[in-house]
Design a protein around this motif. Sequence first.
Motif, mmCIF file in Angstrom:
data_model
loop_
_atom_site.group_PDB
_atom_site.id
_atom_site.type_symbol
_atom_site.label_atom_id
_atom_site.label_comp_id
_atom_site.label_asym_id
_atom_site.label_seq_id
_atom_site.Cartn_x
_atom_site.Cartn_y
_atom_site.Cartn_z
ATOM 1 N N LYS A 123 0.382 7.250 -4.419
ATOM 2 C CA LYS A 123 1.010 7.076 -5.395
ATOM 3 C C LYS A 123 0.112 6.317 -6.663
ATOM 4 O O LYS A 123 0.403 6.380 -7.618
ATOM 5 N N HIS A 146 1.688 7.173 1.707
ATOM 6 C CA HIS A 146 2.169 7.566 0.584
ATOM 7 C C HIS A 146 2.216 6.366 -0.611
ATOM 8 O O HIS A 146 2.353 6.995 -1.754
ATOM 9 N N ARG A 147 2.247 5.341 -0.161
ATOM 10 C CA ARG A 147 2.083 4.244 -1.182
ATOM 11 C C ARG A 147 0.723 4.269 -1.615
ATOM 12 O O ARG A 147 0.742 4.275 -2.849
#
Length: 60
Positions: free
Chosen positions: A43, A39-40
């Motif tokens: 982004k 998820h990092r």
Amino acid sequence: MASETPGDSSYEAPFDPLKFPSDLPDLQKELHQTYSELHRFVKTLPWPLESHSGINDTDR
């Protein structure tokens, strides 16, 4: 009738819902860390400059 004991081959221990495989907590922690890293990373990806119109089902 012989009683079943842990030494008998037919003995089956009662189900214990709190007895987890010993490596399960470590594997769950690794899974959560990997999910967080994913998820990092997502982004940081850029949005497309032009939006895509998508699939038109009426053209079939």
